[in-house]
Design an enzyme around this catalytic site. Structure first.
Site, PDB file in Angstrom:
ATOM      1  N   HIS A   1       0.829  -1.207   0.000  1.00  0.00           N
ATOM      2  CA  HIS A   1       0.000   0.000   0.000  1.00  0.00           C
ATOM      3  C   HIS A   1       0.865   1.259   0.000  1.00  0.00           C
ATOM      4  O   HIS A   1       1.640   1.496   0.912  1.00  0.00           O
ATOM      5  CB  HIS A   1      -0.881  -0.028   1.258  1.00  0.00           C
ATOM      6  CG  HIS A   1      -1.856   1.085   1.370  1.00  0.00           C
ATOM      7  ND1 HIS A   1      -1.943   1.886   2.477  1.00  0.00           N
ATOM      8  CD2 HIS A   1      -2.813   1.514   0.517  1.00  0.00           C
ATOM      9  CE1 HIS A   1      -2.911   2.764   2.323  1.00  0.00           C
ATOM     10  NE2 HIS A   1      -3.458   2.561   1.136  1.00  0.00           N
TER      11      HIS A   1
ATOM     12  N   HIS B   1      -1.040  10.948  -1.945  1.00  0.00           N
ATOM     13  CA  HIS B   1      -2.329  10.499  -1.415  1.00  0.00           C
ATOM     14  C   HIS B   1      -3.280  11.637  -1.079  1.00  0.00           C
ATOM     15  O   HIS B   1      -4.436  11.651  -1.518  1.00  0.00           O
ATOM     16  CB  HIS B   1      -2.126   9.638  -0.160  1.00  0.00           C
ATOM     17  CG  HIS B   1      -3.408   9.186   0.456  1.00  0.00           C
ATOM     18  ND1 HIS B   1      -4.059   9.913   1.438  1.00  0.00           N
ATOM     19  CD2 HIS B   1      -4.175   8.098   0.238  1.00  0.00           C
ATOM     20  CE1 HIS B   1      -5.162   9.287   1.788  1.00  0.00           C
ATOM     21  NE2 HIS B   1      -5.270   8.178   1.073  1.00  0.00           N
TER      22      HIS B   1
END
Length: 289
Positions: free
Chosen positions: A39, A81
């Protein structure tokens, strides 16, 4: 040359089939139970969404990495992100008068000046926010596979077309690469757009649609990727009972699993993949299970 082309096509087809097959043999960084996806790269061990993070994933032996894509003020795609630069860079020091420091309000050249590593560790001082071009070239160099998230598409009209154009320019939409790439989003409209623009591409919806709506999602998404705490064995079975746009059953990648108990839990549910900040921890747990 003909033999090489046939071999390359066979490899791509096999990769596309094995991606969603729960009985696939173990590959590098994976187990026979589920694909393990790093991730934001191996983000427990290096600053997230950086080249250092995907390099670390490769060093640990993991094939699949995940990232997030957003767009700058001057139209460049970057890998980060948050919609703000504040958490993972030193933007507040470099540009103190430009709060709230949104990605969309800075040019690519300005973002390239920022330190995206010191917040994580002094050892990563000077690490930069990569452009998507830089990122794709490193993924290719590392022989990795990519779960690419289109982040906040409502902020960036047309980002789906732009992302696919860049992927095509980098050679990632040919037959050889299609089995190494999944594009996902929390926006169903964004996933649908990607599927319509490039039907051969594997796509995923981030979230947990109601069981009654799974057939509607299956028109444009090959996977349903929910948070691990929101699912059950029954839900995973319901997803698996639906056929997706490429004639395969829908798959499930669960996020974000960082400990052995949660890893055992979701594997028991029958998930096809596990998205984790600690891929080595999940791999060890699954091998010990």
């Amino acid at each position: 040359m003909h033999a090489r082309a046939v071999a390359a096509t066979a490899v791509a087809i096999l990769a596309a089939v094995t991606l969603l097959s729960p009985s696939s043999p173990a590959r590098a960084g994976e187990t026979g139970d589920a694909t393990v996806i790093a991730h934001r790269g191996a983000s427990a061990y290096a600053p997230e969404n950086t080249l250092a993070s995907i390099d670390k994933a490769a060093q640990l032996g993991f094939t699949w990495v995940e990232n997030d894509v957003q767009r700058t003020k001057d139209g460049r795609l970057v890998v980060i992100h948050d919609d703000s630069l504040a958490r993972t860079t030193n933007v507040e020091d470099v540009f103190p008068g430009r709060a709230p420091w949104k990605v969309k309000d800075f040019t690519a050249a300005e973002i390239a000046r920022l330190d995206a590593g010191s917040w994580y560790s002094p050892a990563y001082a000077g690490t930069r926010v990569p452009t998507l071009e830089q990122y794709m070239r490193r993924v290719e160099h590392n022989h990795e596979r990519l779960l690419l998230e289109i982040k906040n598409p409502e902020l960036y009209p047309g980002i789906e077309q732009q992302t696919l154009k860049l992927l095509g320019n980098e050679g990632w939409l040919d037959q050889r690469h299609l089995g190494r790439l999944v594009v996902q989003s929390f926006s169903a409209d964004s996933v649908r757009t990607v599927h319509e623009l490039k039907p051969a591409l594997t796509t995923a919806f981030l979230g947990k649609p109601p069981v009654a709506q799974l057939h509607a999602y299956a028109r444009f998404a090959d996977l349903v990727n929910p948070s691990y705490g929101s699912i059950s064995a029954g839900y995973v079975s319901s997803v698996h009972a639906v056929t997706g746009p490429h004639g395969r059953r829908l798959g499930v990648f669960a996020w974000t699993v960082d400990d052995k108990v949660a890893a055992w839990q979701v594997v028991g549910y029958g998930v096809d993949g596990i998205i984790t900040n600690k891929p080595d921890v999940v791999r060890a747990a699954l091998r010990a299970n």
